[in-house]
Design an enzyme around this catalytic site. Structure first.
Site, mmCIF file in Angstrom:
data_model
loop_
_atom_site.group_PDB
_atom_site.id
_atom_site.type_symbol
_atom_site.label_atom_id
_atom_site.label_comp_id
_atom_site.label_asym_id
_atom_site.label_seq_id
_atom_site.Cartn_x
_atom_site.Cartn_y
_atom_site.Cartn_z
ATOM 1 N N ASP A 1 0.821 -1.226 0.000
ATOM 2 C CA ASP A 1 0.000 0.000 0.000
ATOM 3 C C ASP A 1 0.850 1.270 0.000
ATOM 4 O O ASP A 1 0.741 2.109 0.893
ATOM 5 C CB ASP A 1 -0.958 -0.016 1.195
ATOM 6 N N HIS B 1 0.667 3.549 -2.433
ATOM 7 C CA HIS B 1 -0.256 4.587 -2.920
ATOM 8 C C HIS B 1 0.497 5.745 -3.575
ATOM 9 O O HIS B 1 0.294 6.917 -3.246
ATOM 10 C CB HIS B 1 -1.141 5.088 -1.773
ATOM 11 N N ASN C 1 -6.669 -3.056 -4.920
ATOM 12 C CA ASN C 1 -7.981 -2.588 -5.386
ATOM 13 C C ASN C 1 -7.908 -1.213 -6.028
ATOM 14 O O ASN C 1 -8.802 -0.821 -6.787
ATOM 15 C CB ASN C 1 -8.976 -2.567 -4.220
ATOM 16 N N HIS C 2 -6.825 -0.442 -5.759
ATOM 17 C CA HIS C 2 -6.685 0.864 -6.389
ATOM 18 C C HIS C 2 -6.098 0.755 -7.793
ATOM 19 O O HIS C 2 -6.474 1.534 -8.675
ATOM 20 C CB HIS C 2 -5.796 1.775 -5.524
#
Length: 568
Positions: free
Chosen positions: A22, A24, A130-131
């Protein structure tokens, strides 16, 4: 000289893996203050991998924040991967599995360091989150762009919506064999249903199963967000040794043991705060995993470039020096909030001393519960007082109000234990639904075991024990007809006494232990972990019975299908 030889031999057999999830990349990239946060942290993570001379990097999903990253985001990512992951350093492990199966979404179905046109020093393996999940008719994602360019090995992409078969990437370094499983993000409800319907299969090598260290990377909800909106750890196969759990942002990187499945779970968390919630306030870490044979050691490494985040809660109704009816109470509330925010800023400044890589302005969040007739104040005007000191001046204060309780439920439950609630329920309910074989005390104890100690089978144990005891009692008295059974039960002669409630659960537990159905801590007590560094957590995987499986032929080079699997 002998000491050097021992150290060198140890390195030959030990995988060193940098673990992160994660990241991001690109989160708030247009923000004047926080725009570079995710890029700075990725640079730190990759630099850490190079400094520690890891064998490879393992990413647990959501490398990118947006499904379609901006040009700046992609350019920065490619630049950093090229800077830290390309070079002349030799790769010291081999891939033994069929790579056309492992990397089935690319026209170059082999690990990037074996490509004759590339010079890779640190391979990076990543599942999608999921992103940054695959979309469109072609089913492509941003990771596929990095995979086609030879910078990242994208694996764990399931193309079927009816059945999932997870084929591991089989690696060997010296005498250590590592099976790397991965499953990219799938909608939780769908994946939950597929697990329930036995539509998810993890494949294992046929040969020498007990010699493989099984590492699984997943990107799903770990905490329960609804009846099926998460993946219970119990769904995963018990032969796994360590699960790297992505998607959850709270950093819980120290491996925790699942006592039912007997594997460990590490949750590295995110490397950038994407929400102002308590889970994001935990200190951010990445992991340096060492695997030698069937033993592992996980060292947590704190991230120094992460922006500080402090969060506090204030309940106005609990304050002693004012109430909702106090004159100028709104001004007093604002003064209280000012003092709380200043307190967090002072704490941030103290922690930042001696850490030049930490951004200067922290994230601050004060959640104010104004239940009880209090009024809110102008948060925009309040934030102007800290505009030069915080990174999020527009959302420092968050007002919230508790939902009104129906009836007096809060007063009923406050301070009561689980077994007390069970007793109250049966005392208040109708006579027709009273317990006949079990006591309220016993049922309460079993539910408490289930809730407080995560004993999944506690209630079933108690009921099974009582049913067996009742059957023996009725057989001994020669009771046969349904009418006589009902009379015997109503008389209460079959019911467990309070003194025997706990013993019933304990005897049921002992029965499971005797038959090997309950994990025992001594399973791992006789296995020695690798030498532990400061800040690291040593673990040895538990000894478990495994099936044998057939013999197969090993393969090297690009490993195109010469090592066979069998269904677990």
């Amino acid at each position: 000289m002998n000491g050097y030889c021992l150290y060198h031999c140890d390195l030959i057999d030990t995988f060193k893996i940098l673990i992160a999830t994660d990241i991001h990349l690109g989160y708030l990239e247009k923000d004047a203050i926080r725009g570079n946060d995710s890029f700075n942290t990725l640079d730190e993570i990759l630099k850490c991998a190079k400094t520690n001379q890891v064998d490879f990097i393992l990413l647990g999903g959501d490398l990118f924040h947006e499904n379609k990253p901006s040009r700046r985001c992609l350019h920065s990512c490619i630049t950093m991967l090229r800077r830290y992951c390309m070079g002349d350093t030799p790769i010291n492990f081999n891939i033994l599995s069929d790579q056309t199966v492992n990397f089935n979404t690319t026209q170059f179905p082999w690990v990037n360091y074996q490509d004759e046109n590339l010079n890779i020093s640190i391979p990076a393996f990543s599942i999608h989150g999921n992103h940054d999940d695959p979309t469109g008719a072609e089913g492509l994602c941003a990771l596929d762009l990095l995979s086609a360019s030879g910078l990242v090995n994208h694996f764990g992409h399931s193309q079927s919506v009816e059945r999932i078969e997870i084929s591991p990437i089989l690696m060997q370094k010296g005498n250590t064999k590592l099976a790397l499983f991965g499953l990219g993000s799938i909608p939780d409800e769908r994946l939950y249903r597929m697990f329930v319907n036995n539509q998810v299969t993890m494949l294992r090598p046929k040969e020498d199963q007990d010699e493989w260290f099984n590492l699984f990377t997943i990107h799903q909800n770990r905490s329960k967000h609804g009846p099926t909106n998460y993946i219970p750890e119990q769904f995963l196969d018990e032969f796994i040794d360590l699960v790297v759990w992505g998607h959850e942002h709270e950093c819980l990187i120290a491996p925790t043991r699942n006592e039912q499945q007997l594997f460990y779970v590490t949750q590295p968390g995110s490397s950038v705060a994407t929400s102002l919630s308590p889970g994001e306030a935990a200190k951010k870490h990445i992991g340096l995993l060492r695997v030698k044979g069937r033993k592992m050691n996980l060292q947590k490494i704190p991230l120094k470039t992460v922006r500080q985040f402090f969060i506090q809660d204030v309940v106005l109704d609990d304050q002693d020096h004012f109430t909702a009816d106090t004159p100028q109470v709104t001004k007093k509330v604002e003064d209280l909030c000012y003092a709380k925010v200043t307190e967090m800023l002072d704490e941030a400044e103290r922690e930042r001393l001696g850490c030049p890589l930490t951004p200067e302005k922290p994230l601050i969040r004060l959640r104010v519960d104004y239940t009880g007739g209090f009024d809110t104040f102008n948060t925009s005007r309040f934030s102007q007082k800290f505009v030069d000191r915080v990174a999020n001046p527009k959302d420092i204060i968050h007002f919230l109000r508790r939902r009104e309780q129906k009836g007096d439920i809060k007063g009923l439950t406050q301070g009561l234990r689980v077994e007390d609630l069970v007793k109250q329920y049966f005392e208040a309910t109708e006579q027709t639904v009273q317990l006949s074989l079990l006591t309220e005390h016993g049922m309460g104890k079993a539910i408490q075991e289930f809730v407080d100690k995560d004993e999944k089978d506690a209630i079933e144990e108690l009921i099974t024990y009582q049913l067996e005891k009742t059957q023996r009692h009725l057989e001994a008295r020669g009771v046969i007809t349904e009418q006589d059974i009902d009379t015997e039960v109503r008389a209460g002669s079959c019911m467990i006494s309070r003194a025997k409630d706990v013993n019933a659960i304990n005897r049921a537990k002992a029965h499971r232990l005797e038959h090997g159905n309950v994990p025992v801590d001594s399973d791992i007590s006789n296995e020695l972990a690798l030498d532990s560094d400061e800040g690291s957590a040593p673990f040895a995987p538990p000894t478990r019975g495994r099936g044998r499986g057939g013999r197969g032929r090993g393969g090297r080079g690009r490993g195109r299908g010469e090592l066979s699997y069998y269904l677990s």
